[in-house]
Write an enzyme that holds these catalytic residues in place. Structure first.
Site, PDB file in Angstrom:
ATOM      1  N   CYS A 147     -41.838 -18.130 115.481  1.00 43.83           N
ATOM      2  CA  CYS A 147     -40.467 -17.704 115.145  1.00 43.83           C
ATOM      3  C   CYS A 147     -39.574 -18.837 114.658  1.00 43.83           C
ATOM      4  O   CYS A 147     -38.438 -18.597 114.251  1.00 43.83           O
ATOM      5  CB  CYS A 147     -39.818 -17.006 116.348  1.00 43.83           C
ATOM      6  SG  CYS A 147     -39.309 -18.135 117.667  1.00 43.83           S
TER       7      CYS A 147
ATOM      8  N   ASP B 282     -37.954 -40.489 121.302  1.00 43.39           N
ATOM      9  CA  ASP B 282     -37.484 -40.547 122.697  1.00 43.39           C
ATOM     10  C   ASP B 282     -36.019 -40.107 122.746  1.00 43.39           C
ATOM     11  O   ASP B 282     -35.386 -39.877 121.704  1.00 43.39           O
ATOM     12  CB  ASP B 282     -37.686 -41.958 123.294  1.00 43.39           C
ATOM     13  CG  ASP B 282     -36.838 -43.028 122.606  1.00 43.39           C
ATOM     14  OD1 ASP B 282     -35.612 -42.816 122.449  1.00 43.39           O
ATOM     15  OD2 ASP B 282     -37.391 -44.073 122.222  1.00 43.39           O
TER      16      ASP B 282
ATOM     17  N   THR C 109     -37.027 -51.615 113.141  1.00 37.23           N
ATOM     18  CA  THR C 109     -38.012 -50.815 112.409  1.00 37.23           C
ATOM     19  C   THR C 109     -38.775 -51.701 111.431  1.00 37.23           C
ATOM     20  O   THR C 109     -38.198 -52.605 110.831  1.00 37.23           O
ATOM     21  CB  THR C 109     -37.371 -49.588 111.722  1.00 37.23           C
ATOM     22  OG1 THR C 109     -38.365 -48.897 110.960  1.00 37.23           O
ATOM     23  CG2 THR C 109     -36.216 -49.963 110.816  1.00 37.23           C
TER      24      THR C 109
ATOM     25  N   HIS D  26     -37.227 -37.815 112.842  1.00 39.51           N
ATOM     26  CA  HIS D  26     -38.646 -37.558 113.079  1.00 39.51           C
ATOM     27  C   HIS D  26     -38.884 -36.589 114.244  1.00 39.51           C
ATOM     28  O   HIS D  26     -39.990 -36.523 114.773  1.00 39.51           O
ATOM     29  CB  HIS D  26     -39.407 -38.872 113.327  1.00 39.51           C
ATOM     30  CG  HIS D  26     -39.571 -39.709 112.089  1.00 39.51           C
ATOM     31  ND1 HIS D  26     -39.966 -41.028 112.101  1.00 39.51           N
ATOM     32  CD2 HIS D  26     -39.396 -39.386 110.771  1.00 39.51           C
ATOM     33  CE1 HIS D  26     -40.029 -41.487 110.855  1.00 39.51           C
ATOM     34  NE2 HIS D  26     -39.671 -40.516 110.043  1.00 39.51           N
TER      35      HIS D  26
ATOM     36  N   CYS E  84     -41.681 -23.526 117.756  1.00 38.46           N
ATOM     37  CA  CYS E  84     -42.510 -22.319 117.775  1.00 38.46           C
ATOM     38  C   CYS E  84     -42.987 -22.003 116.362  1.00 38.46           C
ATOM     39  O   CYS E  84     -42.168 -21.780 115.465  1.00 38.46           O
ATOM     40  CB  CYS E  84     -41.727 -21.138 118.353  1.00 38.46           C
ATOM     41  SG  CYS E  84     -42.733 -19.628 118.347  1.00 38.46           S
TER      42      CYS E  84
HETATM   43  P1  OAD Z   1     -42.961 -49.901 114.210  1.00 37.18           P
HETATM   44  O1  OAD Z   1     -43.810 -50.038 115.425  1.00 37.18           O
HETATM   45  O2  OAD Z   1     -43.635 -49.776 112.882  1.00 37.18           O
HETATM   46  O3  OAD Z   1     -41.994 -51.161 114.096  1.00 37.18           O
HETATM   47  C1  OAD Z   1     -41.230 -51.608 115.170  1.00 37.18           C
HETATM   48  C2  OAD Z   1     -40.428 -52.818 114.719  1.00 37.18           C
HETATM   49  O4  OAD Z   1     -39.618 -53.212 115.808  1.00 37.18           O
HETATM   50  C3  OAD Z   1     -41.285 -54.035 114.326  1.00 37.18           C
HETATM   51  O5  OAD Z   1     -40.809 -54.571 113.105  1.00 37.18           O
HETATM   52  C4  OAD Z   1     -41.051 -55.020 115.469  1.00 37.18           C
HETATM   53  O6  OAD Z   1     -41.035 -56.360 115.045  1.00 37.18           O
HETATM   54  C5  OAD Z   1     -39.675 -54.604 115.948  1.00 37.18           C
HETATM   55  N1  OAD Z   1     -39.410 -54.919 117.363  1.00 37.18           N
HETATM   56  C6  OAD Z   1     -40.287 -54.918 118.401  1.00 37.18           C
HETATM   57  N2  OAD Z   1     -39.656 -55.237 119.538  1.00 37.18           N
HETATM   58  C7  OAD Z   1     -38.345 -55.432 119.216  1.00 37.18           C
HETATM   59  C8  OAD Z   1     -37.182 -55.788 119.959  1.00 37.18           C
HETATM   60  N3  OAD Z   1     -37.217 -56.009 121.279  1.00 37.18           N
HETATM   61  N4  OAD Z   1     -36.018 -55.896 119.287  1.00 37.18           N
HETATM   62  C9  OAD Z   1     -35.945 -55.676 117.953  1.00 37.18           C
HETATM   63  N5  OAD Z   1     -37.010 -55.352 117.205  1.00 37.18           N
HETATM   64  C10 OAD Z   1     -38.190 -55.217 117.825  1.00 37.18           C
HETATM   65  O7  OAD Z   1     -41.974 -48.680 114.477  1.00 37.18           O
HETATM   66  P2  OAD Z   1     -41.071 -47.863 113.453  1.00 37.18           P
HETATM   67  O8  OAD Z   1     -40.605 -48.719 112.332  1.00 37.18           O
HETATM   68  O9  OAD Z   1     -40.059 -47.137 114.248  1.00 37.18           O
HETATM   69  O10 OAD Z   1     -43.179 -41.827 112.923  1.00 37.18           O
HETATM   70  O11 OAD Z   1     -42.120 -46.809 112.890  1.00 37.18           O
HETATM   71  C11 OAD Z   1     -41.680 -45.834 111.985  1.00 37.18           C
HETATM   72  C12 OAD Z   1     -42.404 -44.531 112.217  1.00 37.18           C
HETATM   73  O12 OAD Z   1     -43.818 -44.762 112.194  1.00 37.18           O
HETATM   74  C13 OAD Z   1     -42.167 -43.901 113.569  1.00 37.18           C
HETATM   75  O13 OAD Z   1     -40.987 -43.149 113.638  1.00 37.18           O
HETATM   76  C14 OAD Z   1     -43.353 -43.011 113.734  1.00 37.18           C
HETATM   77  C15 OAD Z   1     -44.444 -43.883 113.164  1.00 37.18           C
HETATM   78  O14 OAD Z   1     -45.419 -43.209 112.490  1.00 37.18           O
HETATM   79  C16 OAD Z   1     -43.385 -40.619 113.488  1.00 37.18           C
HETATM   80  O15 OAD Z   1     -43.672 -40.459 114.661  1.00 37.18           O
HETATM   81  C17 OAD Z   1     -43.235 -39.500 112.529  1.00 37.18           C
END
Ligand code: OAD
Length: 233
Positions: free
Chosen positions: A120, A94, A177, A109, A117
C-alpha cells in the site's frame, strides 16, 4: 563579506562515527562483513529477504545503544538559533539528528526506524524487527514490509525540496561524508553553480574536497561545535 541567510548542511556517516555507528567505507566499515550487493539492493532483497531483513533488524536494534554526540547536538543548536532558512539533509538512516534535537531535517536515504509497505506504500514508524513477516499496520498485508531504506539503484527521497534549498542557499556545508555516492556527492557542484560558499568538515579530505572553497579536517565532534559557535556568534 557575503551575508549568509540560507544554509544547507549535508551529513554522512562520519557525523555519527563518534557515537559508535560504523561508517560504510572505513577500515571497520559496515560493508566489510557483507558485500553491498548482498544487502543494499532491491535485487538482494528479492533473492534473500531474510538475510536483508536481519541485517537491517540488527542495525535498527543497535540504535538503542548509541546516543547523539557533540556534532549532532551542535547542529540542533544551530537549527534552533538560526533565524534564516536552514535545511539539514542527511544520508544517514540512524535517528541521531532528531534525537539530538534537529527539526529542519530530511533523510534522503530513508530511515531505519520506518518500514515501507510494498502493498500500500505506507511508511509506518517501526521500532522492532521486520523479519518474521509482520503485517502492515495500514493495509494488513503480511510479508510485504521492507526497511524504508533507499537502496542502490533506487531514487533518493525529497530530491525536489533538496534541489530547491540548494539553489537558494548562500552556504553549503558537507560534514562526515566520503563523497562517493551520488547524487549527494554532486550537491557541492549544485551549490557552487548557485553561487553559494562551500565548506567541507571531514576527518580527512573527501573525494570531492577540491570542489569546496574551504575545508576543515578533523573529528566532527570537535569541529562542528566550533563552527556552529562561529556562525551563531
Ligand atoms: P562513508 O563511510 O563513505 O564516509 C564517511 C566519511 O566520514 C569518510 O570520509 C570519513 O573520513 C569520515 N569520518 C569518519 N569519522 C569521522 C569523524 N569522527 N568526524 C568527521 N568525519 C569522519 O559514508 P557516507 O559518505 O555517509 O547509502 O556514505 C554515503 C552512502 O553510502 C550512505 O548513505 C549509504 C552508503 O551506501 C545508503 O545506505 C543508501
Amino acid at each position: 563579506m557575503v551575508r549568509i541567510d540560507n544554509i544547507v548542511i549535508l551529513t554522512g556517516a562520519g557525523v555519527s562515527a563518534e557515537s559508535g555507528v560504523p561508517t560504510f567505507r572505513g577500515p571497520d566499515g559496515l560493508w566489510e562483513g557483507h558485500r553491498v550487493e548482498d544487502v543494499a539492493t532491491p535485487e538482494a532483497f528479492a533473492r534473500n529477504p531474510t538475510l536483508v531483513q536481519r541485517f537491517y533488524d540488527a542495525r535498527r536494534a543497535a540504535l538503542a545503544a548509541v546516543n547523539p554526540n557533540p556534532a549532532h547536538l551542535a547542529l540542533a543548536r544551530l537549527d534552533a538559533g538560526w533565524r534564516g532558512n536552514l535545511l539539514l539533509v542527511t544520508q544517514n538512516v540512524d535517528d541521531l539528528h532528531e534525537r539530538g534535537g534537529s527539526r529542519r531535517l530530511l533523510h534522503m536515504h530513508g530511515e531505519l526506524k520506518r518500514a515501507l509497505c510494498k502493498a500500500c506504500g505506507a511508511a509506518p514508524e517501526w521500532a522492532g524487527d521486520l523479519s518474521g513477516d509482520p503485517a502492515c499496520p495500514r493495509c494488513g498485508a503480511a510479508g510485504r514490509l521492507r526497511p524504508d531504506i533507499v537502496w542502490f539503484g533506487e531514487m533518493p527521497y525529497h530530491m525536489a525540496a533538496i534541489e530547491a534549498a540548494i539553489d537558494a542557499c548562500d552556504l553549503f556545508v558537507s560534514i562526515g561524508t566520503s563523497g562517493a555516492v551520488y547524487p549527494a556527492a554532486g550537491f557541492v557542484g549544485w551549490a557552487r553553480a548557485a553561487g553559494a560558499k562551500t565548506l567541507e568538515i571531514n576527518l580527512d579530505p573527501s573525494a570531492g574536497t577540491a570542489l569546496f572553497d574551504k575545508a576543515r579536517h578533523g573529528p566532527a565532534g570537535a569541529l562542528v561545535p566550533q563552527w556552529v559557535d562561529e556562525l551563531l556568534g
